[in-house]
Design an enzyme around this catalytic site. Structure first.
Site, PDB file in Angstrom:
ATOM      1  N   ASP A  63     -68.510  36.850 -84.872  1.00 55.20           N
ATOM      2  CA  ASP A  63     -67.293  36.219 -84.350  1.00 55.20           C
ATOM      3  C   ASP A  63     -67.245  34.741 -84.732  1.00 55.20           C
ATOM      4  O   ASP A  63     -66.216  34.244 -85.217  1.00 55.20           O
ATOM      5  CB  ASP A  63     -67.258  36.386 -82.831  1.00 55.20           C
ATOM      6  CG  ASP A  63     -65.978  35.864 -82.200  1.00 55.20           C
ATOM      7  OD1 ASP A  63     -64.927  35.889 -82.873  1.00 55.20           O
ATOM      8  OD2 ASP A  63     -66.023  35.450 -81.038  1.00 55.20           O
ATOM      9  N   HIS A  75     -70.398  38.228 -75.249  1.00 57.94           N
ATOM     10  CA  HIS A  75     -70.313  37.678 -76.601  1.00 57.94           C
ATOM     11  C   HIS A  75     -70.288  36.155 -76.654  1.00 57.94           C
ATOM     12  O   HIS A  75     -70.366  35.574 -77.738  1.00 57.94           O
ATOM     13  CB  HIS A  75     -69.116  38.269 -77.358  1.00 57.94           C
ATOM     14  CG  HIS A  75     -67.773  37.826 -76.862  1.00 57.94           C
ATOM     15  ND1 HIS A  75     -67.186  38.345 -75.728  1.00 57.94           N
ATOM     16  CD2 HIS A  75     -66.887  36.923 -77.342  1.00 57.94           C
ATOM     17  CE1 HIS A  75     -66.011  37.787 -75.534  1.00 57.94           C
ATOM     18  NE2 HIS A  75     -65.804  36.907 -76.494  1.00 57.94           N
ATOM     19  N   HIS A  76     -70.203  35.498 -75.486  1.00 57.51           N
ATOM     20  CA  HIS A  76     -70.309  34.038 -75.449  1.00 57.51           C
ATOM     21  C   HIS A  76     -71.630  33.563 -74.850  1.00 57.51           C
ATOM     22  O   HIS A  76     -71.790  32.374 -74.580  1.00 57.51           O
ATOM     23  CB  HIS A  76     -69.130  33.433 -74.676  1.00 57.51           C
ATOM     24  CG  HIS A  76     -67.864  33.356 -75.479  1.00 57.51           C
ATOM     25  ND1 HIS A  76     -67.733  32.538 -76.580  1.00 57.51           N
ATOM     26  CD2 HIS A  76     -66.686  34.018 -75.351  1.00 57.51           C
ATOM     27  CE1 HIS A  76     -66.517  32.689 -77.084  1.00 57.51           C
ATOM     28  NE2 HIS A  76     -65.871  33.590 -76.364  1.00 57.51           N
ATOM     29  N   LYS A  94     -58.513  38.218 -73.015  1.00 61.24           N
ATOM     30  CA  LYS A  94     -57.537  37.156 -73.258  1.00 61.24           C
ATOM     31  C   LYS A  94     -56.106  37.593 -72.948  1.00 61.24           C
ATOM     32  O   LYS A  94     -55.205  36.756 -72.897  1.00 61.24           O
ATOM     33  CB  LYS A  94     -57.628  36.673 -74.709  1.00 61.24           C
ATOM     34  CG  LYS A  94     -58.853  35.814 -74.970  1.00 61.24           C
ATOM     35  CD  LYS A  94     -58.864  35.267 -76.388  1.00 61.24           C
ATOM     36  CE  LYS A  94     -60.063  34.350 -76.623  1.00 61.24           C
ATOM     37  NZ  LYS A  94     -60.104  33.832 -78.009  1.00 61.24           N
ATOM     38  N   HIS A 103     -62.150  35.273 -69.483  1.00 67.61           N
ATOM     39  CA  HIS A 103     -61.767  36.404 -70.324  1.00 67.61           C
ATOM     40  C   HIS A 103     -62.929  37.365 -70.564  1.00 67.61           C
ATOM     41  O   HIS A 103     -62.722  38.549 -70.817  1.00 67.61           O
ATOM     42  CB  HIS A 103     -61.151  35.931 -71.653  1.00 67.61           C
ATOM     43  CG  HIS A 103     -62.138  35.552 -72.721  1.00 67.61           C
ATOM     44  ND1 HIS A 103     -62.664  34.287 -72.836  1.00 67.61           N
ATOM     45  CD2 HIS A 103     -62.681  36.268 -73.738  1.00 67.61           C
ATOM     46  CE1 HIS A 103     -63.484  34.228 -73.867  1.00 67.61           C
ATOM     47  NE2 HIS A 103     -63.518  35.429 -74.434  1.00 67.61           N
ATOM     48  N   HIS A 134     -63.780  42.625 -78.227  1.00 66.90           N
ATOM     49  CA  HIS A 134     -64.551  41.554 -77.598  1.00 66.90           C
ATOM     50  C   HIS A 134     -63.689  40.539 -76.853  1.00 66.90           C
ATOM     51  O   HIS A 134     -64.118  39.953 -75.865  1.00 66.90           O
ATOM     52  CB  HIS A 134     -65.433  40.846 -78.633  1.00 66.90           C
ATOM     53  CG  HIS A 134     -64.690  40.042 -79.658  1.00 66.90           C
ATOM     54  ND1 HIS A 134     -64.069  40.612 -80.750  1.00 66.90           N
ATOM     55  CD2 HIS A 134     -64.480  38.704 -79.767  1.00 66.90           C
ATOM     56  CE1 HIS A 134     -63.505  39.666 -81.470  1.00 66.90           C
ATOM     57  NE2 HIS A 134     -63.736  38.492 -80.898  1.00 66.90           N
ATOM     58  N   ASP A 135     -62.458  40.307 -77.295  1.00 74.30           N
ATOM     59  CA  ASP A 135     -61.584  39.326 -76.644  1.00 74.30           C
ATOM     60  C   ASP A 135     -60.447  39.964 -75.855  1.00 74.30           C
ATOM     61  O   ASP A 135     -59.426  39.326 -75.613  1.00 74.30           O
ATOM     62  CB  ASP A 135     -61.005  38.363 -77.685  1.00 74.30           C
ATOM     63  CG  ASP A 135     -61.927  37.198 -77.978  1.00 74.30           C
ATOM     64  OD1 ASP A 135     -62.802  36.902 -77.133  1.00 74.30           O
ATOM     65  OD2 ASP A 135     -61.794  36.571 -79.047  1.00 74.30           O
TER      66      ASP A 135
END
Length: 359
Positions: free
Chosen positions: A299, A270-271, A219, A244, A215-216
């Site tokens: 998360d 996811h954000h 980054k 990201h 998911h990240d």
């Protein structure tokens, strides 16, 4: 022939390619003099020169492996450099090249507005650039380019190393920050638990641990100074951090494999918040994939209970109260109900992958 052409060695295919785009010859010469002995990761630098945005377009089309672009803003017109950024990202679809904007006219291209509106990776005023700061900027850009290139090349081996690759990439992204050691695995396992209890098909739930671990991934392209900043981010820094989501999506979008198709959606969404106040697209309710809604809850839950560079770990009661309060706002209310019903199992996952347990 410019000084950049003179010091470049076209026979050295493994050099870092740096394209200098500026309408002043002196800027090219000074830049090369400052950087011509730079070596990073056992690779020297090859310089390419363009004296206009139009010339840069031709060079970029012919050299798809340019790692870093040192770009002036005002050339054939006052927006030539910024228009080139849009061309690179939107028409060439080149998300790899690291773009360092250098301007002698900061009033015409203010840092905050340019950083928010254009997909650049660094902003420098020419008056503040020393040989040392220029080398630092280049090394940071090379490192970011190298990491993204590594991820893209690894995707070619996805058929035989899919599971190992997914976890490896998740660990690489996680290791860019000084956060928790097992966060990626906990988010994946908690997501799988919630997916199963929510009623997703067994095949979908089985993909969640690996897909959620990515998911990240975006980054990788976020500068350490932002990723590990101990205090609050500025508006401009937060806009960079928000990228990201799209960067992770881009990295994962080349594969048609179901696992990576799921992972790319999660990376992008996811954000997003259930009430439409999230980013990058302000999606609302069922517009957000159920996979992403699940990972968003997992998360945040794990992050709140983990010490980070900018905060201490929250106690269980405070985390519980926060998640309940955000039901219908940040989180899907049905998923919050599932989370509450199975909270004991959720904490068992946290214990199994505690940061006290060796990797």
């Amino acid at each position: 022939m410019t000084l950049a052409d003179a010091v470049s060695n076209p026979e050295a295919a493994d050099k870092w390619k740096v394209l200098i785009v500026d309408d002043e010859k002196d800027v090219h010469d000074v830049t090369v003099l400052a950087l011509k002995r730079l070596v990073f990761d056992s690779r020297a630098v090859e310089f390419l020169s363009a004296f206009s945005a139009a010339e840069a377009r031709n060079i970029l089309c012919a050299n798809t492996d340019v790692a870093v672009l040192l770009l002036d803003v005002v050339m054939e017109d006052e927006n030539a450099g910024l228009d080139l950024v849009r061309y690179i990202r939107e028409e060439l679809k080149n998300k790899m090249v690291r773009i360092i904007l250098r301007t002698g006219h900061p009033g015409q291209a203010p840092e905050e507005s340019v950083t928010m509106e254009y997909d650049i990776n660094d902003y420098r005023e020419k008056s503040e650039l020393t040989a040392r700061s220029l080398k630092t900027a280049l090394i940071t850009a090379f490192r970011s380019y190298r990491d993204i290139a590594t991820i893209k090349s690894l995707n070619h081996e996805i058929e035989s190393t899919q599971k190992e690759l997914i976890y490896t990439l998740g660990e690489i992204a996680e290791s860019r920050s000084v956060e928790t050691g097992h966060h990626v695995k906990r988010v994946g396992e908690i997501s799988a638990l919630l997916a199963s209890r929510y009623g997703l098909a067994a095949e979908e739930a089985a993909r969640m641990p690996l897909a959620a671990s990515m998911h990240d991934l975006g980054k990788l392209a976020i500068h350490d100074s932002i990723l590990n900043k101990p205090g609050p981010l500025t508006g401009a820094e937060f806009e960079i951090m928000k990228h990201h989501c799209e960067l992770g999506y881009e990295i994962l979008s080349k594969s048609s494999r179901p696992l990576l198709q799921m992972a790319k959606v999660i990376a992008r969404e996811h954000h997003e918040n259930f009430d439409g106040t999230g980013y990058p697209y302000g999606l609302k309710g069922a517009e957000i994939s159920i996979w992403s809604r699940i990972v968003a809850l997992a998360d945040v839950f794990d992050a709140l209970g983990t010490r980070r560079v900018y905060k201490e770990a929250w106690p269980k009661e405070k985390i519980f109260d926060y998640i309940v309060a955000e039901s219908g706002k940040k989180f899907d209310p049905e998923l919050v109900e599932v989370f509450i019903r199975h909270i004991d199992d959720v904490y068992k996952v946290r214990e199994r992958f505690s940061d006290d347990v060796p990797k």
